[in-house]
Design a protein around this motif. Structure first.
Motif, mmCIF file in Angstrom:
data_model
loop_
_atom_site.group_PDB
_atom_site.id
_atom_site.type_symbol
_atom_site.label_atom_id
_atom_site.label_comp_id
_atom_site.label_asym_id
_atom_site.label_seq_id
_atom_site.Cartn_x
_atom_site.Cartn_y
_atom_site.Cartn_z
ATOM 1 N N VAL A 1 6.807 -1.051 7.381
ATOM 2 C CA VAL A 1 6.347 0.309 7.139
ATOM 3 C C VAL A 1 7.531 1.120 6.666
ATOM 4 N N GLY A 2 7.373 1.763 5.534
ATOM 5 C CA GLY A 2 8.440 2.579 4.985
ATOM 6 C C GLY A 2 7.943 3.969 4.680
ATOM 7 N N ILE A 3 8.830 4.771 4.189
ATOM 8 C CA ILE A 3 8.480 6.135 3.848
ATOM 9 C C ILE A 3 9.223 6.495 2.573
ATOM 10 N N SER A 4 8.557 7.192 1.680
ATOM 11 C CA SER A 4 9.211 7.587 0.438
ATOM 12 C C SER A 4 8.769 8.989 0.051
ATOM 13 N N ALA A 5 9.662 9.692 -0.598
ATOM 14 C CA ALA A 5 9.327 11.025 -1.092
ATOM 15 C C ALA A 5 8.584 10.859 -2.411
ATOM 16 N N ALA A 6 7.795 11.843 -2.739
ATOM 17 C CA ALA A 6 7.078 11.810 -4.010
ATOM 18 C C ALA A 6 8.106 11.821 -5.142
ATOM 19 N N PRO A 7 7.856 11.084 -6.206
ATOM 20 C CA PRO A 7 8.814 11.087 -7.318
ATOM 21 C C PRO A 7 8.882 12.474 -7.955
ATOM 22 N N GLU A 8 10.032 12.740 -8.551
ATOM 23 C CA GLU A 8 10.187 13.999 -9.278
ATOM 24 C C GLU A 8 9.183 14.031 -10.416
ATOM 25 N N VAL B 1 3.853 -1.278 3.567
ATOM 26 C CA VAL B 1 3.017 -0.091 3.658
ATOM 27 C C VAL B 1 3.954 1.104 3.597
ATOM 28 N N ASP B 2 3.865 1.875 2.520
ATOM 29 C CA ASP B 2 4.693 3.062 2.350
ATOM 30 C C ASP B 2 3.876 4.319 2.600
ATOM 31 N N MET B 3 4.473 5.259 3.294
ATOM 32 C CA MET B 3 3.878 6.574 3.472
ATOM 33 C C MET B 3 4.606 7.493 2.495
ATOM 34 N N CYS B 4 3.897 7.994 1.520
ATOM 35 C CA CYS B 4 4.489 8.824 0.470
ATOM 36 C C CYS B 4 4.335 10.293 0.845
ATOM 37 N N ILE B 5 5.444 10.983 0.881
ATOM 38 C CA ILE B 5 5.451 12.386 1.287
ATOM 39 C C ILE B 5 5.581 13.241 0.032
ATOM 40 N N PHE B 6 4.583 14.072 -0.218
ATOM 41 C CA PHE B 6 4.549 14.861 -1.445
ATOM 42 C C PHE B 6 5.569 15.985 -1.421
ATOM 43 N N GLU B 7 5.616 16.732 -0.319
ATOM 44 C CA GLU B 7 6.540 17.856 -0.230
ATOM 45 C C GLU B 7 7.902 17.338 0.216
ATOM 46 N N GLU B 8 8.856 17.365 -0.693
ATOM 47 C CA GLU B 8 10.180 16.823 -0.399
ATOM 48 C C GLU B 8 10.803 17.460 0.836
ATOM 49 N N ALA B 9 10.522 18.729 1.077
ATOM 50 C CA ALA B 9 11.075 19.421 2.243
ATOM 51 C C ALA B 9 10.583 18.809 3.555
ATOM 52 N N GLN B 10 9.426 18.153 3.534
ATOM 53 C CA GLN B 10 8.887 17.534 4.743
ATOM 54 C C GLN B 10 9.421 16.122 4.976
ATOM 55 N N PHE B 11 10.103 15.564 3.998
ATOM 56 C CA PHE B 11 10.562 14.184 4.101
ATOM 57 C C PHE B 11 11.410 13.925 5.343
ATOM 58 N N PRO B 12 12.434 14.752 5.641
ATOM 59 C CA PRO B 12 13.248 14.467 6.830
ATOM 60 C C PRO B 12 12.438 14.455 8.129
ATOM 61 N N ALA C 1 0.852 -1.188 0.000
ATOM 62 C CA ALA C 1 0.000 0.000 0.000
ATOM 63 C C ALA C 1 0.883 1.231 0.000
ATOM 64 N N ARG C 2 0.470 2.220 -0.742
ATOM 65 C CA ARG C 2 1.147 3.521 -0.744
ATOM 66 C C ARG C 2 0.144 4.539 -0.226
ATOM 67 N N LEU C 3 0.426 5.074 0.943
ATOM 68 C CA LEU C 3 -0.477 6.005 1.604
ATOM 69 C C LEU C 3 0.084 7.417 1.565
ATOM 70 N N LEU C 4 -0.807 8.363 1.689
ATOM 71 C CA LEU C 4 -0.438 9.759 1.888
ATOM 72 C C LEU C 4 -0.839 10.136 3.305
ATOM 73 N N PRO C 5 -0.138 11.076 3.918
ATOM 74 C CA PRO C 5 -0.593 11.540 5.231
ATOM 75 C C PRO C 5 -1.997 12.129 5.116
ATOM 76 N N VAL C 6 -2.889 11.665 5.947
ATOM 77 C CA VAL C 6 -4.253 12.184 5.958
ATOM 78 C C VAL C 6 -4.223 13.548 6.645
ATOM 79 N N SER C 7 -4.886 14.502 6.057
ATOM 80 C CA SER C 7 -4.970 15.859 6.599
ATOM 81 C C SER C 7 -3.609 16.525 6.703
ATOM 82 N N GLY C 8 -2.729 16.237 5.788
ATOM 83 C CA GLY C 8 -1.429 16.891 5.781
ATOM 84 C C GLY C 8 -1.476 18.187 4.988
ATOM 85 N N GLY C 9 -0.335 18.816 4.878
ATOM 86 C CA GLY C 9 -0.222 20.033 4.084
ATOM 87 C C GLY C 9 -1.146 21.130 4.561
ATOM 88 N N ILE C 10 -1.828 21.764 3.639
ATOM 89 C CA ILE C 10 -2.681 22.899 3.977
ATOM 90 C C ILE C 10 -3.886 22.490 4.822
#
Length: 144
Positions: free
Chosen positions: A131-138, A96-107, A46-55
């Motif tokens: 459980v892993g974490i990945s940055a959004a692809p370029e 289960v991967d958590m995909c982080i869209f904003e690369e600056a938030q990855f760390p 599964a590739r998830l995004l943080p729920v209620s993240g960002g704005i």
């Protein structure tokens, strides 16, 4: 809490902890339901995004990485034994991967995941899952 003349809301540490606890409870319900849908799908990862993240994170924006992984951990803990077994998989744990869209938030998300994984396991399902974490692809270069 009520906003001051400038629209700022100040809460004390105990109230902030209570608000974050409530946010984790709500996010746990969401992630538990997502995990259950994932299990029902039969897919190997599964590739998830943080729920209620960002704005959409509002006042919790800076705390969202921690809240996300606390809620995901709690969601694993709330799975039934059968659901935990499905996550554990017959040929090894599903991913289960958590995909982080904003690369600056990855760390920040990576550090929050690491901190959560250092906590004692809440349930066998959590430790069985990879459980892993990945940055959004370029983004792909625009076609010319």
């Amino acid at each position: 809490p009520f906003p001051d003349a400038d629209g700022n809301v100040t809460v004390d540490a105990a109230e902030e902890a209570q608000l974050q606890s409530e946010a984790v409870e709500l996010l746990t319900v969401v992630y538990r339901n997502v995990l259950r849908e994932f299990i029902a799908s039969g897919l190997p990862y599964a590739r998830l995004l943080p729920v209620s993240g960002g704005i959409f994170a509002g006042r919790f924006r800076s705390a969202m990485p921690d809240l996300t992984f606390r809620a995901l951990d709690a969601a694993f803990a709330e799975l039934t034994p059968e659901e935990s077994a499905a996550i554990a998989g017959k040929s090894g744990p599903v991913q289960v991967d958590m995909c982080i869209f904003e690369e600056a938030q990855f760390p920040t998300f990576a550090a929050a995941l690491e901190a959560q994984l250092m906590q004692p396991a809440l349930a066998p399902g959590r430790t069985a899952a990879a459980v892993g974490i990945s940055a959004a692809p370029e983004p792909a270069p625009a076609a010319q």
